[in-house]
Design an enzyme around this catalytic site. Structure first.
Site, PDB file in Angstrom:
ATOM      1  N   HIS A   1      -7.574  -5.737   0.116  1.00  0.00           N
ATOM      2  CA  HIS A   1      -6.348  -4.954   0.292  1.00  0.00           C
ATOM      3  C   HIS A   1      -5.603  -5.477   1.517  1.00  0.00           C
ATOM      4  O   HIS A   1      -6.015  -5.214   2.654  1.00  0.00           O
ATOM      5  CB  HIS A   1      -6.794  -3.498   0.502  1.00  0.00           C
ATOM      6  CG  HIS A   1      -5.696  -2.509   0.599  1.00  0.00           C
ATOM      7  ND1 HIS A   1      -4.921  -2.158  -0.485  1.00  0.00           N
ATOM      8  CD2 HIS A   1      -5.236  -1.780   1.644  1.00  0.00           C
ATOM      9  CE1 HIS A   1      -4.042  -1.241  -0.115  1.00  0.00           C
ATOM     10  NE2 HIS A   1      -4.207  -0.999   1.183  1.00  0.00           N
TER      11      HIS A   1
ATOM     12  N   SER B   1       0.812  -1.205   0.000  1.00  0.00           N
ATOM     13  CA  SER B   1       0.000   0.000   0.000  1.00  0.00           C
ATOM     14  C   SER B   1       0.859   1.274   0.000  1.00  0.00           C
ATOM     15  O   SER B   1       1.732   1.415  -0.849  1.00  0.00           O
ATOM     16  CB  SER B   1      -0.954  -0.055   1.186  1.00  0.00           C
ATOM     17  OG  SER B   1      -2.059   0.741   0.914  1.00  0.00           O
TER      18      SER B   1
HETATM   19  C1  GTR Z   1      -5.414   4.463   1.953  1.00  0.00           C
HETATM   20  C2  GTR Z   1      -4.850   5.314   0.860  1.00  0.00           C
HETATM   21  C3  GTR Z   1      -4.108   4.456  -0.140  1.00  0.00           C
HETATM   22  C4  GTR Z   1      -3.237   3.420   0.520  1.00  0.00           C
HETATM   23  C5  GTR Z   1      -3.788   2.881   1.831  1.00  0.00           C
HETATM   24  C6  GTR Z   1      -2.780   2.156   2.738  1.00  0.00           C
HETATM   25  O1  GTR Z   1      -6.139   5.198   2.872  1.00  0.00           O
HETATM   26  O2  GTR Z   1      -5.901   5.988   0.234  1.00  0.00           O
HETATM   27  O3  GTR Z   1      -3.384   5.279  -1.025  1.00  0.00           O
HETATM   28  O4  GTR Z   1      -1.966   3.933   0.726  1.00  0.00           O
HETATM   29  O5  GTR Z   1      -4.341   3.848   2.605  1.00  0.00           O
HETATM   30  O6  GTR Z   1      -1.632   2.553   2.893  1.00  0.00           O
HETATM   31  O7  GTR Z   1      -3.224   1.165   3.340  1.00  0.00           O
END
Ligand code: GTR
Length: 410
Positions: free
Chosen positions: A392, A251
């Site tokens: 995710h 991420s």
């Molecule tokens: C979210 C963000 C993403 C990603 C994510 C993370 O809130 O919008 O760009 O980086 O966090 O790091 O888990």
């Protein structure tokens, strides 16, 4: 019309392929003034430097001065970690400048049966003590984001969260494959908040400076800097093979890993796990998270200059496939998750596809097709890609692919 005063969170994110704006993919093999690049030498001498400078000045931001002198102190070590298969070392790197000091602690596991181990290097989100069931892991005293979900309050980690992220780190599998793992709590390099008085930035300010200039580094570049300092330490370690270090990140930390791979060619390979906007995903598709959204939610991540592209992606003379291309010809793995639409899996895939032109110049295999593979059907080339089922996250499935691929590529 462009209006950077608007609050981007008022816009519904788009997930509809038919509503993607028309745009041309910037050609990684044509210079900004139209010269065609047909040879490796031209790429290295002309095109790579101009792309690199663009990303450095306008996306992640420049580090204002060379800053890599540190002292290393072993805080703890043990010979019997991970079911007796690994040795453990916890080493603190300290940096002094401007009368201030920055410390960060790296937790390293190395397979006992390998003299000089290749390794995976990756930041963690919630502290070193969360990555393994190991009572010996020191608990970071750095600023922590409060969280009801994880029971974190008072901006401090406690032993209550020991081992809560073991699911994201297939440590035993990594060790069994003959690799080591090094991890750092990212908040020790720069706390993840819109505050530039803390973290590594403040050590390099000129007198009276409160925050980086518009072309200077945000937090992602600071985290990438930390990855490079870990590499400096590996180069001095007798039991680590610094020519086989894979820099990994999930991420936001995948964005940082990509930038570290671009800025520091000592990294032998790079893994971007679900890095999304400002990472592997193409910005111009504007699917899921957009440049405006990310700069609004996380004003401290990118350079000040990047804000000029808020809701104005069409003005970018580059796109993120050219960040991937900066890593060529080294092995690079881009991974997505099916339910992670916010990160635009298709935009991550296409970015890997378009970067493959540069890998081809080096006679390396990338992603030849522009048809996305089925879920859980990896394309394990030098430039590799998979989309797995699920959310995710970093899963055992992801690690299984990364380990096999790294064994083959390095
Ligand atoms: C979210 C963000 C993403 C990603 C994510 C993370 O809130 O919008 O760009 O980086 O966090 O790091 O888990």
């Amino acid at each position: 019309l462009l209006n950077t005063q608007l609050s981007f969170s008022q816009f519904e994110p788009n997930y509809d392929e038919s509503k993607i704006p028309n745009f041309d993919i910037p050609d990684p093999l044509t210079t900004f003034d139209g010269q065609k690049i047909t040879r490796k030498g031209q790429w290295k001498r002309i095109r790579r430097p101009e792309l690199y400078t663009f990303f450095e000045e306008n996306v992640y931001g420049k580090i204002p001065a060379e800053f890599n002198d540190f002292s290393a102190k072993i805080l703890e070590q043990g010979e019997n970690a991970i079911n007796g298969k690994a040795k453990r070392r916890q080493v603190e790197l300290s940096f002094d400048r401007n009368g201030r000091t920055l410390h960060f602690t790296m937790l390293i596991y190395l397979p006992k049966n390998v003299k000089k181990a290749p390794l995976f290097l990756g930041y963690n989100f919630l502290g070193n003590h969360t990555v393994a069931d190991d009572e010996n892991i020191l608990i970071s005293e750095a600023w922590a984001r409060n969280s009801d979900k994880y029971g974190i309050s008072g901006n401090k980690f406690t032993s209550a969260t020991r081992g809560i992220r073991t699911n994201r780190w297939a440590i035993e599998e990594i060790i069994d494959a003959g690799f080591g793992l090094a991890t750092i709590y990212y908040g020790e390099v720069d706390p993840d908040k819109d505050d530039f008085t803390d973290g590594v930035h403040s050590l390099l300010y000129s007198q009276g400076q409160q925050k980086p200039n518009d072309n200077e580094w945000g937090s992602l570049a600071a985290w990438a800097w930390g990855y490079s300092r870990a590499m400096d330490y590996f180069e001095k370690s007798k039991d680590i093979n610094s020519s086989k270090v894979v820099v990994f990140g999930h991420s936001r930390l995948g964005k940082a890993a990509l930038w570290a791979g671009a800025t520091d060619e000592r990294f032998a390979a790079v893994i971007s796990n679900d890095s999304g906007c400002g990472g592997a995903a193409l910005s111009k598709r504007k699917v899921g998270e957009t440049v405006g959204r990310i700069n609004e939610s996380f004003p401290h991540w990118f350079s000040g200059n990047f804000k000029a592209y808020n809701n104005n992606e069409e003005a970018l003379p580059i796109d993120q496939h050219e960040l991937l291309a900066l890593i060529a010809p080294r092995p690079l793995y881009v991974a997505s998750a099916q339910e992670d639409q916010w990160a635009d899996p298709k935009g991550e895939f296409l970015s890997a596809h378009y970067a493959s032109e540069v890998y081809k110049l080096f006679k390396k295999d990338g992603i030849a097709t522009d048809e996305m593979p089925m879920t859980n059907q990896p394309i394990p080339n030098t430039l590799a890609y998979h989309i797995r089922t699920g959310i995710h996250d970093v899963t055992d499935y992801d690690w299984e692919q990364y380990i096999q691929w790294a064994q083959k590529q390095l």
